[in-house]
Design an enzyme around this catalytic site. Structure first.
Site, mmCIF file in Angstrom:
data_model
loop_
_atom_site.group_PDB
_atom_site.id
_atom_site.type_symbol
_atom_site.label_atom_id
_atom_site.label_comp_id
_atom_site.label_asym_id
_atom_site.label_seq_id
_atom_site.Cartn_x
_atom_site.Cartn_y
_atom_site.Cartn_z
ATOM 1 N N ASP A 184 0.862 -1.172 0.000
ATOM 2 C CA ASP A 184 0.000 0.000 0.000
ATOM 3 C C ASP A 184 0.904 1.229 0.000
ATOM 4 O O ASP A 184 2.119 1.116 -0.210
ATOM 5 C CB ASP A 184 -0.975 -0.027 1.179
ATOM 6 C CG ASP A 184 -0.313 0.084 2.545
ATOM 7 O OD1 ASP A 184 0.931 0.209 2.624
ATOM 8 O OD2 ASP A 184 -1.037 0.047 3.558
ATOM 9 N N HIS A 185 0.340 2.397 0.227
ATOM 10 C CA HIS A 185 1.128 3.631 0.213
ATOM 11 C C HIS A 185 2.158 3.682 1.335
ATOM 12 O O HIS A 185 3.259 4.188 1.141
ATOM 13 C CB HIS A 185 0.206 4.860 0.283
ATOM 14 C CG HIS A 185 -0.690 4.876 1.480
ATOM 15 N ND1 HIS A 185 -1.787 4.033 1.606
ATOM 16 C CD2 HIS A 185 -0.664 5.609 2.613
ATOM 17 C CE1 HIS A 185 -2.390 4.261 2.753
ATOM 18 N NE2 HIS A 185 -1.730 5.217 3.394
ATOM 19 N N VAL A 236 0.178 -6.675 9.183
ATOM 20 C CA VAL A 236 -0.974 -7.437 9.665
ATOM 21 C C VAL A 236 -2.136 -7.377 8.675
ATOM 22 O O VAL A 236 -2.725 -8.403 8.323
ATOM 23 C CB VAL A 236 -1.416 -6.947 11.064
ATOM 24 C CG1 VAL A 236 -2.698 -7.636 11.504
ATOM 25 C CG2 VAL A 236 -0.302 -7.181 12.075
ATOM 26 N N GLY A 237 -2.474 -6.183 8.215
ATOM 27 C CA GLY A 237 -3.591 -6.051 7.272
ATOM 28 C C GLY A 237 -3.368 -6.846 6.004
ATOM 29 O O GLY A 237 -4.277 -7.535 5.521
ATOM 30 N N ARG A 296 -0.610 -31.379 9.261
ATOM 31 C CA ARG A 296 -1.191 -30.105 9.698
ATOM 32 C C ARG A 296 -1.616 -29.248 8.510
ATOM 33 O O ARG A 296 -2.664 -28.588 8.559
ATOM 34 C CB ARG A 296 -0.203 -29.380 10.582
ATOM 35 C CG ARG A 296 0.054 -30.147 11.862
ATOM 36 C CD ARG A 296 1.190 -29.588 12.663
ATOM 37 N NE ARG A 296 1.499 -30.498 13.761
ATOM 38 C CZ ARG A 296 2.720 -30.855 14.094
ATOM 39 N NH1 ARG A 296 3.761 -30.382 13.431
ATOM 40 N NH2 ARG A 296 2.927 -31.675 15.102
ATOM 41 N N CYS A 308 2.761 -3.409 4.200
ATOM 42 C CA CYS A 308 1.890 -2.310 4.602
ATOM 43 C C CYS A 308 2.478 -1.707 5.869
ATOM 44 O O CYS A 308 3.655 -1.923 6.157
ATOM 45 C CB CYS A 308 0.438 -2.775 4.782
ATOM 46 S SG CYS A 308 0.155 -3.973 6.092
ATOM 47 N N GLY A 309 1.713 -0.994 6.640
ATOM 48 C CA GLY A 309 2.243 -0.352 7.835
ATOM 49 C C GLY A 309 2.768 -1.324 8.865
ATOM 50 O O GLY A 309 3.877 -1.195 9.368
ATOM 51 N N THR A 310 1.950 -2.332 9.207
ATOM 52 C CA THR A 310 2.354 -3.328 10.197
ATOM 53 C C THR A 310 2.580 -4.713 9.609
ATOM 54 O O THR A 310 3.151 -5.574 10.268
ATOM 55 C CB THR A 310 1.285 -3.479 11.294
ATOM 56 O OG1 THR A 310 0.085 -3.967 10.688
ATOM 57 C CG2 THR A 310 1.052 -2.174 12.025
ATOM 58 N N ARG A 331 6.368 -34.540 9.175
ATOM 59 C CA ARG A 331 5.376 -34.383 10.242
ATOM 60 C C ARG A 331 4.485 -33.167 10.045
ATOM 61 O O ARG A 331 3.389 -33.092 10.598
ATOM 62 C CB ARG A 331 6.058 -34.306 11.602
ATOM 63 C CG ARG A 331 6.938 -33.093 11.788
ATOM 64 C CD ARG A 331 7.738 -33.178 13.099
ATOM 65 N NE ARG A 331 8.755 -32.147 13.167
ATOM 66 C CZ ARG A 331 8.657 -31.049 13.902
ATOM 67 N NH1 ARG A 331 7.582 -30.831 14.626
ATOM 68 N NH2 ARG A 331 9.633 -30.178 13.915
ATOM 69 N N HIS A 332 4.907 -32.215 9.233
ATOM 70 C CA HIS A 332 4.139 -30.991 9.018
ATOM 71 C C HIS A 332 3.034 -31.168 7.973
ATOM 72 O O HIS A 332 2.086 -30.387 7.937
ATOM 73 C CB HIS A 332 5.063 -29.849 8.600
ATOM 74 C CG HIS A 332 6.191 -29.646 9.559
ATOM 75 N ND1 HIS A 332 6.003 -29.186 10.844
ATOM 76 C CD2 HIS A 332 7.520 -29.873 9.421
ATOM 77 C CE1 HIS A 332 7.171 -29.118 11.457
ATOM 78 N NE2 HIS A 332 8.104 -29.531 10.622
ATOM 79 N N HIS A 379 8.092 -25.094 8.567
ATOM 80 C CA HIS A 379 7.041 -25.861 9.228
ATOM 81 C C HIS A 379 5.655 -25.656 8.639
ATOM 82 O O HIS A 379 4.825 -26.566 8.699
ATOM 83 C CB HIS A 379 6.985 -25.515 10.713
ATOM 84 C CG HIS A 379 8.214 -25.935 11.454
ATOM 85 N ND1 HIS A 379 8.301 -25.828 12.827
ATOM 86 C CD2 HIS A 379 9.405 -26.442 11.040
ATOM 87 C CE1 HIS A 379 9.485 -26.267 13.226
ATOM 88 N NE2 HIS A 379 10.178 -26.632 12.155
ATOM 89 N N ASN A 380 5.383 -24.464 8.105
ATOM 90 C CA ASN A 380 4.036 -24.140 7.620
ATOM 91 C C ASN A 380 3.964 -23.951 6.118
ATOM 92 O O ASN A 380 2.897 -23.678 5.590
ATOM 93 C CB ASN A 380 3.513 -22.878 8.312
ATOM 94 C CG ASN A 380 3.630 -22.955 9.812
ATOM 95 O OD1 ASN A 380 4.440 -22.254 10.409
ATOM 96 N ND2 ASN A 380 2.852 -23.817 10.440
#
Length: 148
Positions: free
Chosen positions: A8-9, A69-70, A136, A65-67, A132-133, A98-99
């Site tokens: 983003d900006h 998270v979004g 999941r 982005c800023g964090t 093992r992953h 693992h993921n």
């Protein structure tokens, strides 16, 4: 490797630094925007990169982005995406091992340029360990199927 990148900006300036870093490492980069620092909405670019990953137009994605998270939330709404927001290299490395994360998200207001490069390098520098992953990840795919 072909890597889709978006921001983003708020993440625009860091995105430019990360693109240059990726190219220096020999990766092909596809820039899905945003292309300036004028206000915009992060879900637009989270969805673009996530769709490119699931449609195999790119091998993986990096969103800023800023964090972070979004972008992570937006990208994870696309079935087949395992996006992770990381602020340090260790979690980035383990998220891939693992993921089998396929999108890394970064917070431009959280990490500086050099730390962001270290996080990217840690994430790109390892492979999924499987074994093992796998059970999941199959459970996660089953959750996605239930949501359709």
């Amino acid at each position: 490797m072909k890597i889709g990148v978006g921001s983003d900006h708020v993440g625009y300036a860091l995105k430019l630094e990360i693109i240059e870093h990726l190219k220096e490492l020999g990766h092909e980069v596809v820039d899905f925007g945003h292309y300036n620092n004028q206000r915009t909405d992060y879900p637009i670019y989270g969805e673009k990169v996530a769709n490119a990953v699931v449609n195999k137009e790119v091998d993986c994605g990096i969103l800023i982005c800023g964090t972070g998270v979004g972008m992570s939330i937006a990208a994870n709404k696309v079935n087949g995406i395992r996006a992770v927001v990381c602020s340090e290299p260790y979690s980035a490395m383990l998220s891939k091992q693992h993921n089998n994360t396929n999108i890394l998200t970064l917070g431009a207001r959280v990490v500086g340029t050099e730390l962001a490069k270290m996080i990217v390098d840690s994430w790109l520098g390892v492979e999924y360990e499987a074994g093992r992953h796998d059970k999941r990840l199959e459970m996660i795919r089953e959750i996605e199927t239930k949501q359709k």
